[in-house]
Scaffold this active site. Structure first.
Site, PDB file in Angstrom:
ATOM      1  N   GLU A 243       0.831  -1.207   0.000  1.00 43.64           N
ATOM      2  CA  GLU A 243       0.000   0.000   0.000  1.00 43.64           C
ATOM      3  C   GLU A 243       0.868   1.261   0.000  1.00 43.64           C
ATOM      4  OE1 GLU A 243      -3.245   1.089   1.081  1.00 43.64           O
ATOM      5  OE2 GLU A 243      -2.756   2.902   2.207  1.00 43.64           O
TER       6      GLU A 243
ATOM      7  N   ARG B 142       7.503  35.508 -13.817  1.00 38.65           N
ATOM      8  CA  ARG B 142       7.498  36.534 -12.773  1.00 38.65           C
ATOM      9  C   ARG B 142       8.811  37.325 -12.831  1.00 38.65           C
ATOM     10  NH1 ARG B 142       4.923  39.841  -9.125  1.00 38.65           N
ATOM     11  NH2 ARG B 142       6.086  40.004  -7.173  1.00 38.65           N
TER      12      ARG B 142
ATOM     13  N   GLN C 140      20.293  32.675  -9.534  1.00 40.39           N
ATOM     14  CA  GLN C 140      20.883  31.369  -9.238  1.00 40.39           C
ATOM     15  C   GLN C 140      20.394  30.794  -7.906  1.00 40.39           C
ATOM     16  OE1 GLN C 140      25.190  30.947  -8.465  1.00 40.39           O
ATOM     17  NE2 GLN C 140      25.219  29.618 -10.237  1.00 40.39           N
TER      18      GLN C 140
END
Ligand SMILES: Cc1cc2nc3c(=O)[nH]c(=O)nc-3n(C[C@H](O)[C@H](O)[C@H](O)COP(=O)(O)OP(=O)(O)OC[C@H]3O[C@@H](n4cnc5c(N)ncnc54)[C@H](O)[C@@H]3O)c2cc1C
Length: 382
Positions: A232, A258, A269
């Site tokens: 699971e 943006r 960077q």
């Protein structure tokens, strides 16, 4: 060793992507989106790794992982419906159910008509799951269940639950019972919401009676159910990974458009490296997940799934956190999707085997010995 997807695996990814793109990005949280579960059934994405005779597709665990990861990336909120029809309680019923139980309690879930959840956690039994106190007692042709389960995800919408309970005193007596929600003596606690907005509830059983043929496992059930629970974890890991990639994609797109200081954010960077780190963590986690899913098909390894879930949980959460940072204040709005991705990925560091419990498992592999988590005093008393 081949790191490319086969034609069949590519087809699974393409199918999952095209179905997901047709689904709404949001759905009403006050009720269960049965139409989404049915949409997955209609294209053959439910029970992907379950046998055809049980209503499944007879494909592989890796196919299920690929489908869930893809849907989580494209339509994050729809991935839970794919999880519920491929992992969790459905695998427990498929693995241990009688033909009658499968017909009644597995097939309709795979068709998107019913929902089953796992009732394992109790107020005093979380990580120490085998401390559960819920009892099951055979009484003629009925079984009587008493106890309370907590944190049942999607519990308020479920039609039945696989309730883990003890038939006697020792761990070997822990088994499970399928409890329909209309059983006498059964009640859901009031719906509550996780930080991410998903609903859960407690399961309250007071002299709850179900027919004896609803017992799913009796002998040595804890070990057997944990072996399924181990698999699971691949589903939780797939969603965490898909959400992490989604967050990364959103952040990259945002950073391209943006502008601050007259330049796109993508040119700083300081942000590039954050996203490079997120990419590294996600790609590494993906390799561990695919390996765990491949080996689980024939020789399940609790260590491999622990490594995979841990890596996917951490990578998914860090990626969502990084993406939110890249979005600045716009990411912190309740209108933004990032809060959802952040809180969901955070949840899996607790649910389905917390990161600490996963590390305990991995440490046992590293030292090649078992570490009993119980205090010396308690171990001596037992
Ligand atoms: C979003 C979500 C969905 C869930 N859905 C379900 C569901 O559908 N069904 C269900 O049955 N349960 C569900 N759970 C419950 C989940 O399985 C438990 O929260 C989990 O097992 C941890 O148990 P606990 O919350 O009682 O924490 P505790 O066990 O009390 O642990 C508290 C903290 O201590 C740490 N800790 C505990 N023991 C150790 C140890 N030996 N070594 C190191 N650290 C340790 C844990 O990692 C954790 O950080 C869900 C939980 C969440 C958050």
């Amino acid at each position: 060793m081949d790191f490319t997807l086969s034609e069949e695996q590519r087809a699974v990814v393409d199918l999952a992507e095209s179905v997901a793109r047709d689904l709404p990005a949001e759905h009403d949280r006050e009720s269960y989106p049965w139409e989404i579960a049915r949409a997955f059934h209609d294209v053959g994405l439910t029970g992907i790794a379950l046998p055809v005779e049980d209503g499944g597709q007879g494909a592989t665990l890796l196919d299920s992982v690929l489908a869930i990861e893809t849907v989580a990336r494209v339509r994050p909120r729809a991935a839970d419906m794919l999880q519920a029809t491929n992992f969790g309680a459905v695998r427990q019923i498929a693995a241990f159910g009688t033909p009658e139980q499968k017909e009644r309690y597995l097939a309709p879930v795979l068709r998107g008509e019913k929902l089953v959840t796992v009732g394992m956690t109790e107020p005093e039994a979380g990580s120490a799951a085998s401390d559960l106190r819920t009892t099951a007692r055979l009484d003629g042709d009925e079984v009587v269940v008493n106890g309370t389960k907590v944190f049942n995800s999607d519990g308020p919408y479920a039609t039945h639950h696989v309730v883990w309970a003890r038939f006697g005193d020792d761990v070997r007596s822990i088994g499970s019972v399928i409890v329909p929600v209309d059983a006498p003596g059964f009640e859901h606690g009031r719906p509550e919401q996780f930080l991410s907005g998903e609903y859960y509830c407690s399961l309250i059983m007071e002299d709850c009676r179900v027919p004896a043929d609803h017992v799913l496992i009796r002998e040595d059930g804890f070990r057997k159910m944990m072996s399924q629970f181990n698999i699971e974890r691949l589903g939780n890991a797939s969603r965490a990974l898909g959400y992490g990639f989604r967050a990364l994609e959103l952040a990259v797109e945002y950073a391209k458009t943006r502008n601050q200081f007259g330049r796109p954010l993508a040119e700083f960077q300081g942000l590039q490296w954050k996203l490079a780190d997120a990419s590294l963590a996600l790609e590494s986690a993906r390799l561990l997940l695919y390996r765990a899913a491949s080996t689980a098909q024939t020789t399940p390894s609790a260590t491999d799934t622990a490594l995979a879930k841990l890596a996917c949980n951490e990578a998914g959460y860090r990626s969502a956190d990084t993406a939110l940072q890249v979005f600045g204040g716009f990411g912190f709005s309740t209108e933004a999707e990032l809060g959802y991705l952040l809180t969901r990925t955070r949840a899996w560091m607790i649910a389905g085997g917390s990161v600490e419990m996963l590390k305990n498992r991995i440490a046992e592999h590293v030292f090649d010995r078992r570490f009993d988590q119980r205090g010396r005093q308690q171990a001596a008393a037992e």
